[in-house]
Every structure is written in structure tokens, then in C-alpha cells.
Write a protein that holds these residues in place. Structure first.
Motif, short mmCIF file in Angstrom:
data_model
loop_
_atom_site.label_atom_id
_atom_site.label_comp_id
_atom_site.label_asym_id
_atom_site.label_seq_id
_atom_site.Cartn_x
_atom_site.Cartn_y
_atom_site.Cartn_z
N TYR A 202 0.82 -1.21 0.00
CA TYR A 202 0.00 0.00 0.00
C TYR A 202 0.85 1.27 0.00
CZ TYR A 202 -3.36 -3.60 1.18
OH TYR A 202 -4.10 -4.74 1.16
N THR A 203 1.87 1.24 -0.84
CA THR A 203 2.71 2.42 -1.05
C THR A 203 2.92 2.61 -2.55
OG1 THR A 203 4.78 1.17 -0.98
CG2 THR A 203 3.97 2.07 1.12
N SER A 204 3.25 3.83 -2.93
CA SER A 204 3.53 4.11 -4.34
C SER A 204 4.82 3.46 -4.79
CB SER A 204 3.60 5.62 -4.56
OG SER A 204 4.47 6.23 -3.63
N ILE A 205 5.81 3.34 -3.89
CA ILE A 205 7.09 2.75 -4.29
C ILE A 205 6.91 1.29 -4.66
CG2 ILE A 205 7.81 2.13 -1.96
CD1 ILE A 205 10.07 3.45 -4.79
N LYS A 206 6.00 0.60 -4.01
CA LYS A 206 5.73 -0.81 -4.36
C LYS A 206 5.17 -0.89 -5.78
CE LYS A 206 5.05 -5.27 -3.82
NZ LYS A 206 4.06 -5.80 -2.86
N MET A 207 4.21 -0.01 -6.11
CA MET A 207 3.64 0.00 -7.46
C MET A 207 4.71 0.30 -8.51
SD MET A 207 -0.04 1.97 -7.11
CE MET A 207 -0.36 1.75 -8.88
N ARG A 208 5.56 1.28 -8.22
CA ARG A 208 6.59 1.66 -9.19
C ARG A 208 7.63 0.54 -9.36
NH1 ARG A 208 5.96 7.11 -10.35
NH2 ARG A 208 5.18 8.47 -8.69
N THR A 209 8.03 -0.07 -8.26
CA THR A 209 9.05 -1.11 -8.32
C THR A 209 8.56 -2.34 -9.08
OG1 THR A 209 9.99 -0.37 -6.21
CG2 THR A 209 10.55 -2.59 -6.95
N VAL A 210 7.31 -2.72 -8.84
CA VAL A 210 6.73 -3.88 -9.54
C VAL A 210 6.74 -3.64 -11.05
CG1 VAL A 210 4.60 -5.16 -9.95
CG2 VAL A 210 5.33 -4.69 -7.60
N ALA A 211 6.31 -2.46 -11.46
CA ALA A 211 6.28 -2.13 -12.89
C ALA A 211 7.69 -2.09 -13.47
CB ALA A 211 5.58 -0.79 -13.10
N LEU A 212 8.64 -1.53 -12.72
CA LEU A 212 10.01 -1.42 -13.22
C LEU A 212 10.65 -2.79 -13.40
CD1 LEU A 212 12.28 0.62 -13.89
CD2 LEU A 212 12.99 0.47 -11.50
N GLN A 218 4.99 2.67 -16.61
CA GLN A 218 4.81 3.17 -15.26
C GLN A 218 3.32 3.17 -14.91
OE1 GLN A 218 7.15 6.66 -14.09
NE2 GLN A 218 8.33 6.47 -15.98
N PRO A 219 2.98 2.98 -13.63
CA PRO A 219 1.57 2.94 -13.22
C PRO A 219 0.81 4.18 -13.68
CG PRO A 219 2.99 2.26 -11.41
CD PRO A 219 3.90 2.77 -12.49
N LYS A 220 -0.33 3.98 -14.33
CA LYS A 220 -1.07 5.10 -14.92
C LYS A 220 -1.67 6.02 -13.87
CE LYS A 220 -5.38 2.49 -15.47
NZ LYS A 220 -6.42 2.03 -16.44
N ASN A 221 -1.87 5.53 -12.65
CA ASN A 221 -2.47 6.35 -11.61
C ASN A 221 -1.45 7.17 -10.83
OD1 ASN A 221 -4.36 3.63 -11.62
ND2 ASN A 221 -5.52 5.52 -11.44
N LEU A 222 -0.17 7.02 -11.16
CA LEU A 222 0.88 7.78 -10.50
C LEU A 222 1.54 8.73 -11.50
CD1 LEU A 222 2.69 4.99 -8.43
CD2 LEU A 222 0.87 6.53 -7.67
N MET A 223 1.95 9.89 -11.00
CA MET A 223 2.66 10.83 -11.87
C MET A 223 3.96 10.19 -12.32
SD MET A 223 3.47 14.83 -11.14
CE MET A 223 3.74 15.94 -12.53
N PRO A 224 4.23 10.17 -13.63
CA PRO A 224 5.40 9.43 -14.11
C PRO A 224 6.71 10.17 -13.90
CG PRO A 224 4.30 10.50 -15.93
CD PRO A 224 3.43 10.74 -14.73
N PHE A 225 7.79 9.41 -13.83
CA PHE A 225 9.14 9.97 -13.93
C PHE A 225 9.45 10.06 -15.42
CE2 PHE A 225 9.14 8.70 -9.59
CZ PHE A 225 10.13 9.43 -8.95
N VAL A 226 9.97 11.21 -15.87
CA VAL A 226 10.13 11.43 -17.31
C VAL A 226 11.58 11.69 -17.72
CG1 VAL A 226 7.77 12.22 -17.65
CG2 VAL A 226 9.53 13.88 -17.00
N GLY A 227 12.53 11.40 -16.85
CA GLY A 227 13.93 11.59 -17.21
C GLY A 227 14.40 13.00 -16.94
N ALA A 240 14.98 10.05 -13.55
CA ALA A 240 14.76 8.69 -14.05
C ALA A 240 14.15 7.83 -12.96
CB ALA A 240 16.09 8.09 -14.52
N LEU A 241 13.13 7.06 -13.32
CA LEU A 241 12.46 6.18 -12.35
C LEU A 241 13.44 5.19 -11.73
CD1 LEU A 241 9.99 5.01 -10.94
CD2 LEU A 241 9.55 3.65 -13.01
N LYS A 242 14.32 4.62 -12.54
CA LYS A 242 15.29 3.63 -12.04
C LYS A 242 16.19 4.25 -10.97
CE LYS A 242 18.80 0.35 -13.72
NZ LYS A 242 19.99 0.88 -13.01
#
Length: 327
Positions: A202-212, A218-227, A240-242
Motif C-alpha cells: 500500500y505504497t507508491s514505491i511498491k507499485m513503481r518497483t513492480v512495474a520497473l 509506469q503505473p497510470k495512476n501515479l505521476m510518471p518519472f520522465v527523465g 529517471a524512475l530507475k
């Protein structure tokens, strides 16, 4: 004395804000209550689902979130320009997803003709709804009231569930934004609920890490990292998201195991870009709320925010100079 909301939110200074809501009861919002033996863990899903749904309705993006046992943390981005670009039909369609609206707005959406007098009232109402759809206070209201109703029904009681007001901090520059996001994402690790940021439920970092890790979008419900910054920069967080995920993971390990080597060996390009030392970063990501109250950013930007919001004094100026001025 409580601060007025207009003295805490100034879109001319920043569109990024850290919001915290705390449960007023001694019982749990989520998690396990060892005194009653009852689990409220499922309520985390209520909060997360409602929050992600609201992000599809409001012109407010989610940068980070963490649902804890008796409070929630959000880092939000207000996109006023997007709300202003919406036609009346889109404004009303979005607003009616969460509120009934008025008789006039309901009639309009089903195609009824409105008289000239009705049109005047209708246009005023549509303008009010548009403003609400980029208003943080309205998003927090639509999140918290929904959870409170569900919890009261489940507990078989009435009365206040949340503290009267949510806390809001303006994030005035990139260093404050990234540090606050990491502070939010690392809440479960600091509380010793989770062993790492990657496993924090139940954190945003979990959603981002799973997708990465899955090499997905990147998760559509979170503001993306764009470099990094460049010409024709798309909307998003300018890193960068990574790099962010690796830095948060290393920071979590350092918090968990109290070893400076995790960050020192990493030599994070993100920290280099922000101009922050490991010591500054660790202080920010472990004590962000302790250091700052209404706003966080470099000292000069804090002074500008203070003037615009007519604060007589702004807590955290010393920490801004020590922690957020580039080294």
C-alpha cells in the motif's frame, strides 16, 4: 493557532504538496489491533482504491502515497491548467462520478434545454465544480469522508473518524519534492513494519518497483518519472524512475540496518543531481515532518513563499539553509 488553508497552498509558488491525515480514534484505521485481536488490514485497500480512483477524476496527480495503521501520507501535484482546459461536459461528467450535482447539472447532462435564467445559474455552478476538481481540500474531503463512512458502518458507530483537518506542506523545489516522496515511500520501513521499500504494501514505491522489474509501463495512476530536463519536456517528475527506485531502496536499507555503506557505495546520480550529501538526504528522509511545517525548499524560495502567503514567520528556515541549499 491553526493556519488557514490559503496560507498553506499557493499555486503561484508550487503545484506540489505533502498531505497527512490522521485517525482521531485510538482504534486502528488499518493493521492489527493487539488489544481487541481484530484486524483492520483490509481498510488499507479501501484507502488505496479510493485514492487511485479519485486520481482519475480530479486534475490532481499522485506522486507518492503510503497508507499506515492510523494515518495516510500523500504527495500531490495540482494540474490547474488541465482542469481549465476541460469543456463543461467533461467537468460535469467527472464531478458527477463522486457527487450528485444539482438539478440543473443533471438536466444538462441528459440533454434538456435550459432557459436563459437557468443558464446563468448553471454556468456559475459549472465554474465552482471546475475549481473543486483542482482543489486539494476537495480531494482530501472526498477521500476521507468515504473511508470514514465505511469504517463507521463496519464499527457500528457514529462520530468523527479523522482529525478535523489534514496537514499540508508546500514542496517548493525538486530537492524538497524528491526528499518528501522518499520520506513518504519509506514510512513502513522507518516504522519497522516492512523490511524494504520494495516489499512495502500500500505504497507508491511498491507499485513503481513492480512495474520497473516487470519492464512494464509506469503505473497510470501515479505521476510518471520522465527523465532529466530537456527541450520539450513532457509532464512528469524530472528524474529517471530507475535512479529514484534504487535510491529509495538503498536509503531503506541504510535505515533498516544502520549502515552508511548502502548509500555511500551507491553513488546515486540522483543525489548528485540534487546537490545533496548523504547526511543531508538521510536527515530529510527520516525527519522531514520534524524539520518543516508549512513549506519546504531552499532558503531563498522559502522567503518568497513566506511573502506570498503573508506568514509572519515560517518554521524550518534554519533547516532549509542546512539541508536544502545545494552543497
Amino acid at each position: 493557532m491553526p493556519q488557514t488553508r490559503k496560507s498553506q497552498i499557493s499555486l503561484s509558488d508550487t503545484s506540489y504538496y505533502h498531505c497527512v491525515s490522521r485517525c482521531v480514534r485510538r482504534t486502528f484505521l488499518c493493521g492489527f489491533d493487539k488489544y481487541t485481536g481484530q484486524s483492520y488490514e483490509h481498510r488499507r485497500g479501501w484507502v488505496e482504491d479510493r485514492l487511485l480512483f479519485l486520481s482519475t477524476v480530479f486534475a490532481i496527480d499522485i506522486c507518492a502515497y503510503a497508507v499506515m495503521s492510523n494515518h495516510t501520507h500523500l504527495v500531490l501535484h495540482v494540474d490547474k491548467a488541465r482542469a481549465m482546459s476541460w469543456g463543461v461536459d467533461e467537468v460535469l461528467t467527472r464531478y458527477h462520478l463522486i457527487h450528485k450535482g444539482t438539478v440543473l447539472t443533471q438536466r444538462y447532462l441528459v440533454g434538456d434545454q435550459l432557459s436563459a435564467a437557468e443558464r446563468i445559474t448553471f454556468n456559475e455552478t459549472a465554474d465552482i465544480y471546475r475549481r473543486r476538481l483542482y482543489d486539494i481540500s476537495w480531494l482530501m474531503r472526498d477521500l476521507n469522508e468515504n473511508i470514514a463512512r465505511q469504517a463507521n458502518k463496519e464499527d457500528g458507530c457514529t462520530g468523527r473518524f479523522w482529525e478535523g483537518r489534514f496537514k499540508s506542506q508546500a514542496l517548493l523545489d525538486e530537492s524538497a519534492l524528491l526528499a518528501c516522496m522518499a520520506y513518504v515511500d519509506l514510512n513502513p520501513v522507518r516504522a519497522s513494519i516492512e523490511e524494504s521499500a520494495q516489499t512495502s504494501q500500500y505504497t507508491s514505491i511498491k507499485m513503481r518497483t513492480v512495474a520497473l522489474k516487470a519492464k512494464q509501463r509506469q503505473p497510470k495512476n501515479l505521476m510518471p518519472f520522465v527523465g532529466n530536463h530537456r527541450i520539450n519536456m513532457p509532464k512528469g517528475i524530472a528524474f529517471a524512475l530507475k535512479d529514484y527506485c534504487e535510491l529509495v531502496d538503498a536509503t531503506g536499507n541504510q535505515i533498516r540496518y544502520s549502515k552508511k555503506s548502502y548509500l555511500e557505495q551507491k553513488q546515486s546520480p540522483l543525489l548528485t543531481s540534487l546537490g545533496l550529501t548523504v547526511e543531508q538526504w538521510m536527515s530529510l528522509t527520516t525527519e522531514f515532518e520534524k524539520h518543516f511545517f508549512s513549506a519546504a525548499g531552499a532558503e531563498q524560495i522559502m522567503h518568497v513563499f513566506k511573502r506570498h502567503t503573508q506568514h509572519q514567520r515560517l518554521r524550518g528556515m534554519g533547516k532549509a539553509k542546512a539541508l536544502l541549499n545545494r552543497s
